[in-house]
Design a protein around this motif. Structure first.
Motif, short mmCIF file in Angstrom:
data_model
loop_
_atom_site.label_atom_id
_atom_site.label_comp_id
_atom_site.label_asym_id
_atom_site.label_seq_id
_atom_site.Cartn_x
_atom_site.Cartn_y
_atom_site.Cartn_z
N GLY A 28 101.13 66.47 5.06
CA GLY A 28 100.35 65.07 4.94
C GLY A 28 99.19 64.88 6.12
O GLY A 28 98.26 64.63 5.92
N TYR A 29 99.77 65.65 7.32
CA TYR A 29 99.03 65.41 8.45
C TYR A 29 97.56 66.52 8.43
O TYR A 29 96.81 66.44 8.88
N ARG A 30 98.42 67.73 8.06
CA ARG A 30 97.06 68.89 7.78
C ARG A 30 96.15 68.51 6.77
O ARG A 30 94.88 68.67 6.77
N ALA A 31 96.44 67.54 5.88
CA ALA A 31 95.72 66.89 4.89
C ALA A 31 94.55 66.08 5.49
O ALA A 31 93.43 65.88 5.40
N LEU A 32 95.10 65.05 6.38
CA LEU A 32 94.30 64.12 7.08
C LEU A 32 93.39 64.81 8.00
O LEU A 32 92.23 64.34 8.04
N MET A 33 93.78 65.71 8.74
CA MET A 33 92.86 66.61 9.51
C MET A 33 91.82 67.13 8.66
O MET A 33 90.67 67.23 9.44
N GLY A 34 92.02 67.44 7.61
CA GLY A 34 91.14 68.15 6.68
C GLY A 34 89.91 67.06 6.31
O GLY A 34 88.74 67.29 6.65
N GLU A 35 90.46 65.95 6.35
CA GLU A 35 89.45 64.74 5.68
C GLU A 35 88.91 64.27 7.31
O GLU A 35 87.59 64.11 7.38
N GLY B 12 88.24 71.87 1.23
CA GLY B 12 87.90 72.38 -0.08
C GLY B 12 89.02 72.14 -0.89
O GLY B 12 89.56 70.86 -1.07
N THR B 13 89.08 73.11 -2.00
CA THR B 13 90.12 72.75 -3.06
C THR B 13 91.56 72.53 -2.51
O THR B 13 92.08 71.68 -3.05
N ASP B 14 91.77 73.42 -1.54
CA ASP B 14 93.12 73.17 -1.03
C ASP B 14 93.43 71.52 -0.58
O ASP B 14 94.49 71.02 -0.87
N MET C 281 96.14 69.06 -2.20
CA MET C 281 97.28 68.37 -1.18
C MET C 281 97.10 66.96 -1.37
O MET C 281 97.99 66.24 -1.52
N MET C 282 95.93 66.34 -1.70
CA MET C 282 95.74 64.98 -1.88
C MET C 282 96.45 64.52 -3.20
O MET C 282 96.98 63.40 -3.46
#
Length: 476
Positions: A313-320, A353-355, A359-360
């Motif tokens: 979850g935090y890696r996804a938030l950091m991506g955004e 990107g797609t990753d 994850m979202m």
């Protein structure tokens, strides 16, 4: 009741007295402002005091009541608002120098709801730059200090709110939470809070020029820090009032259905590879025993989908954040906040990107796993942090500092990713070598059942006591 005592009252006690006419809103407001004048210079928790505005509003409330108007549920209760939320006519600076003149054209829904209920805003509280640290310091207003002493951070990003409410500056303090920003300052200062679940409190800043990213919308929530759990039961029904400016607000009542029997609580000490400090273990045991004494059924459990719920979850938030906030942070952030974000991106490798899209989508998997688990265990008692709260500026001390501050907080941001309510309540006062500090535990709840979380926090508090009493005895 003398004015010198009024600032000590809880929000519940204040509202009871003002609604009954035993004390005026103006007297309560003056007492809160006097306390702010006495305590805030050493703390720098309130960075935009609103003395004249607050007294004018309090007098208007008193006049309306004298004229026969029914007082609201928060009549005369002094509150503070975090500077990253719009309050009409005031800057929503978010701790950023470039935003110091961003004047709000209107109130955010929660500010309107609080004032509609009779609350009196006495000031606006400090936050780190972009509200993206677990410590509170910024180039615009400087550092907020913890009322327990400079050996421990005031937390963040609602650090000003946490320090203010525990020091007696207002009975309620607004804050918000995208990865722990209500619960970090609650744990640091010894306050009580519940991070609401997704959709519970209407959110919108009229000063916004663009919508936030989808994960920010899904993980960020508004809430309150208080000195006692009872005040959350008083104030949260006001906070969850609907507002058409948030089209995804869920208009459910505060109280859900009563349980047919004892509520089952899952209990875990799991810290996912981080060492559990003995003082945190003692706090967990004390909270467990308090819940058992209150009639809860407490069972040891293995938590579902952890630590992946948090780390992914935090890696996804950091991506955004990297994609949508990155350019603004680089352009308008200080060297300090840029260095911290470099460490964030190193430790929480952003999905891109797609990753990131995958994850979202996978967020629903984690939320489903937790929903199934909470169908059996409506509450989960767990650590908030594995160690006592860290010292100021720990997150600027390289990789190890960021790992201690945020890397170990898996139980915190996991609950944001899946949108579940999570409370933080102090369960122990530790006399560590650096100085005294509260130790808090986290209580996670079923979706839409913030009321159950607050009930459990109240049960812990009833056995173990309020942390503000010990703090005020030390502050004098």
């Amino acid at each position: 009741m003398g004015n010198t005592e009024l600032w000590r009252l809880t929000a519940t006690e204040t509202a009871t007295a003002t609604r009954a006419g035993d004390v005026t809103a103006e007297a309560v407001t003056r007492a809160a402002l006097d306390r702010m004048a006495a305590a805030n210079p050493a703390l720098n928790a309130v960075v935009d005091p609103l003395d004249a505005e607050a007294l004018e509003r309090a007098r208007a409330l008193d006049a309306a009541r004298a004229g026969g108007a029914a007082p609201g549920p928060l009549h005369g209760v002094p509150v503070t608002i975090k500077i990253n939320v719009d309050q009409k006519g005031h800057a929503t600076s978010n701790g950023v120098v470039a935003l110091k003149d961003l004047i709000a054209p209107d109130d955010a829904p929660l500010v309107k709801n609080l004032q509609d209920a009779g609350a009196v805003v006495i000031g606006r509280t400090n936050t780190p730059e972009f509200s993206f640290r677990a410590d509170t310091d910024n180039p615009l207003f400087g550092r907020t200090h913890n009322p327990w002493g400079d050996h421990v951070s005031a937390g963040g990003s609602s650090g000003g709110a946490g320090a203010a409410v525990m020091a007696g500056i207002g009975a309620l303090a607004h804050g918000n939470d995208i990865g722990g920003s209500l619960r970090f300052p609650a744990a640091a200062n010894g306050a009580v809070t519940v991070k609401p679940g997704l959709g519970r409190i209407a959110a919108w800043n009229p000063s916004q020029t663009a919508e936030r990213g989808m994960l920010a919308q899904a993980m960020s929530v508004q809430g309150l820090l208080t000195r006692c759990a009872e005040d959350l039961h008083l104030s949260m029904p006001t906070m969850i009032a609907p507002d058409p400016r948030d089209p995804f607000h869920v208009p459910l009542p505060w109280r859900g259905e009563a349980s047919d029997g004892p509520i089952r609580v899952g209990f875990t000490r799991d810290t996912f590879g981080f060492d559990l400090h003995p003082e945190v273990a003692l706090a967990l045991d004390a909270a467990r025993d308090a819940l058992r004494d209150a009639g809860y059924t407490v069972e040891e459990i293995d938590p579902p989908a952890m630590p992946e719920t948090g780390s992914d979850g935090y890696r996804a938030l950091m991506g955004e954040v990297k994609a949508l906030m990155g350019p603004d942070i680089r352009a308008n952030g200080s060297a300090t906040i840029n260095a911290i974000f470099d460490e964030y991106f190193d430790q929480f490798t952003p999905f891109e990107g797609t990753d990131l899209l995958r994850m979202m989508a996978r967020r629903s998997h984690y939320a489903r796993e937790w929903s199934l688990f909470l169908d059996r265990y409506p509450l989960v008692l767990c650590p908030f942090l594995p160690q006592p709260f860290f010292a100021p500026d720990r997150d600027v001390q390289g990789a190890e500092g960021v790992r201690e501050v945020l890397g170990s907080a898996i139980w915190s941001y996991a609950m944001n990713f899946v949108g579940l309510p999570a409370g933080c309540v102090p369960a122990r006062l530790s006399e560590l070598s650096a100085g005294p500090q509260p130790i808090s535990v986290q209580i996670v709840g079923r979706r839409w059942r913030e009321d159950l979380v607050v009930d459990a926090c109240a049960a812990v508090e009833q056995r173990l006591g309020r942390m503000c009493d010990a703090l005020w005895a030390r502050m004098g």
